[in-house]
Design an enzyme around this catalytic site. Structure first.
Site, mmCIF file in Angstrom:
data_model
loop_
_atom_site.group_PDB
_atom_site.id
_atom_site.type_symbol
_atom_site.label_atom_id
_atom_site.label_comp_id
_atom_site.label_asym_id
_atom_site.label_seq_id
_atom_site.Cartn_x
_atom_site.Cartn_y
_atom_site.Cartn_z
ATOM 1 N N LYS A 77 0.844 -1.205 0.000
ATOM 2 C CA LYS A 77 0.000 0.000 0.000
ATOM 3 C C LYS A 77 0.876 1.250 0.000
ATOM 4 C CE LYS A 77 -3.774 -2.527 2.178
ATOM 5 N NZ LYS A 77 -4.570 -2.874 3.355
ATOM 6 N N GLN A 121 -4.593 -1.770 9.655
ATOM 7 C CA GLN A 121 -4.526 -3.084 9.023
ATOM 8 C C GLN A 121 -5.060 -4.163 9.966
ATOM 9 O OE1 GLN A 121 -3.719 -3.519 5.837
ATOM 10 N NE2 GLN A 121 -3.857 -5.731 5.854
ATOM 11 N N ASP A 144 -10.923 2.521 3.935
ATOM 12 C CA ASP A 144 -11.200 1.078 3.803
ATOM 13 C C ASP A 144 -12.692 0.816 3.577
ATOM 14 O OD1 ASP A 144 -9.115 -0.789 3.886
ATOM 15 O OD2 ASP A 144 -8.838 -0.560 6.053
HETATM 16 N N1 GUN Z 1 -6.798 -7.119 6.190
HETATM 17 C C1 GUN Z 1 -7.065 -7.817 5.061
HETATM 18 N N2 GUN Z 1 -7.572 -7.006 4.096
HETATM 19 C C2 GUN Z 1 -7.629 -5.775 4.643
HETATM 20 C C3 GUN Z 1 -8.047 -4.518 4.146
HETATM 21 O O1 GUN Z 1 -8.508 -4.366 3.000
HETATM 22 N N3 GUN Z 1 -7.948 -3.478 5.017
HETATM 23 C C4 GUN Z 1 -7.480 -3.613 6.289
HETATM 24 N N4 GUN Z 1 -7.436 -2.530 7.066
HETATM 25 N N5 GUN Z 1 -7.077 -4.776 6.771
HETATM 26 C C5 GUN Z 1 -7.150 -5.838 5.959
#
Ligand code: GUN
Length: 319
Positions: A77, A121, A144
């Site tokens: 990211k 995350q 998100d």
């Molecule tokens: N863990 C797995 N996929 C995601 C996501 O898209 N966002 C976040 N914050 N955690 C994750």
């Protein structure tokens, strides 16, 4: 058998000679290539913003602990932000951070005027209540799309940040001009971040939507029989090679969200990544398929960038 798309004009450049005579014409949905193309579009937008003296989009990511998969995802990211010219901030905290301390981190990001959007995350360590943390995020910065305000707005068809994985899948279907209206979509899995929002988006009115949707899960009776009726299959169940060729109607569109590690002693890492779909068998029968890796995964990161741009432009909630 393998279809390629020319992403300049989205023209099919499959050569008929590559198709076995008994095979349905099949196109691989190349999420890596498509995400790179849209990232280039985003980079151009950032250049224009800079030229006009606007604010550079700024994403923050909070990473708690040492979960290896989370570290890889967050690194991707941050790297993608650099690629398109966004600012990024990585906030790393040790696994023994208290819930109160993490809530304070969220509070600080909510109130930092330079941060347009941020993510925490998941998964978080067991002693931290994920729901409490998600609820603490300001919906205006929830890129998100996990906060109930954004989820509710999505369900009602109001402007919102769409959750990254379903957003990426919608973008794929749109850019590959795959018709969805009136089709029977079967979603396998009902998670909050993929299966459930995917089912909502496919059933809603819209360019990518107007499907008749069935959501299936671990308690579904005769799951193979239901999947066999699908024009569009979205596999998000987290089980390696779960969808086999006998479960797929000829000509179906197959979207594979799974990323599963299977042992592969012959490889350097000792494992391979495979999806929820038995790719080789299913590819023989379907019309479109996403590979793993290189399908849905890169589109998910792209969607986060698109949400961050919207956040910086106050496109969803205004000032
Ligand atoms: N863990 C797995 N996929 C995601 C996501 O898209 N966002 C976040 N914050 N955690 C994750």
């Amino acid at each position: 058998m393998v279809g390629l798309l020319d992403f300049q004009g989205f023209e099919e450049i499959n050569t008929p000679a590559a198709q076995p005579s008994n095979c349905i014409f099949m196109t691989i949905i190349d999420g890596k290539q498509l995400s790179e193309q849209i990232k280039n579009e985003l980079a151009e937008e950032v250049k224009t913003i800079v030229q006009n003296g606007g604010k550079i989009p700024h994403l923050a990511a909070v990473l708690v602990g040492e979960n290896p998969a989370s570290k890889v995802y967050v690194r991707n990211k941050v790297r993608s932000c650099e690629q398109v010219g966004f600012k990024s901030t990585l906030v790393e905290k040790s696994a023994d951070i208290t819930e109160a301390e993490l809530l304070q981190v969220v509070h600080n990001l909510n109130n930092d005027p330079d941060i347009d959007g941020f993510i925490v995350q998941l998964p978080l360590p067991n002693h931290i209540n994920e729901e409490k943390v998600t609820l603490a995020i300001d919906p205006k910065k929830d890129v998100d799309g996990f906060h109930p305000v954004n989820f509710g707005r999505m369900a009602l068809g109001m402007p919102c940040y769409l959750p990254a994985t379903p957003f990426g899948i919608v973008t794929m279907l749109e850019r590959y001009n795959i018709p969805t209206a009136g089709k029977h979509a079967v979603v396998i899995g009902r998670s909050n971040i993929v299966g459930t929002p995917m089912a909502i988006l496919l059933s809603r009115k819209g360019k990518v939507g107007d499907c008749t949707v069935t959501v299936t899960h671990s308690r579904t009776h005769d799951l193979p029989g239901i999947v066999r009726q699908a024009d569009i299959i979205v596999a998000a169940i987290g089980r390696a090679n779960f969808v086999t060729a006998d479960m797929v109607k000829p000509g179906a569109v197959v979207i594979d969200v799974g990323i599963n590690r299977v042992e592969a002693p012959e490889t350097k890492r000792g494992y391979r990544l495979v999806g929820d779909v038995d790719y080789d068998g299913v590819a023989e029968k379907c019309s479109f398929i996403t590979p793993v890796p290189g399908g849905v995964g890169p589109m998910t990161v792209l969607s986060l960038l698109q949400n961050t741009l919207k956040a910086s432009q106050k496109a969803i909630y205004g000032d």
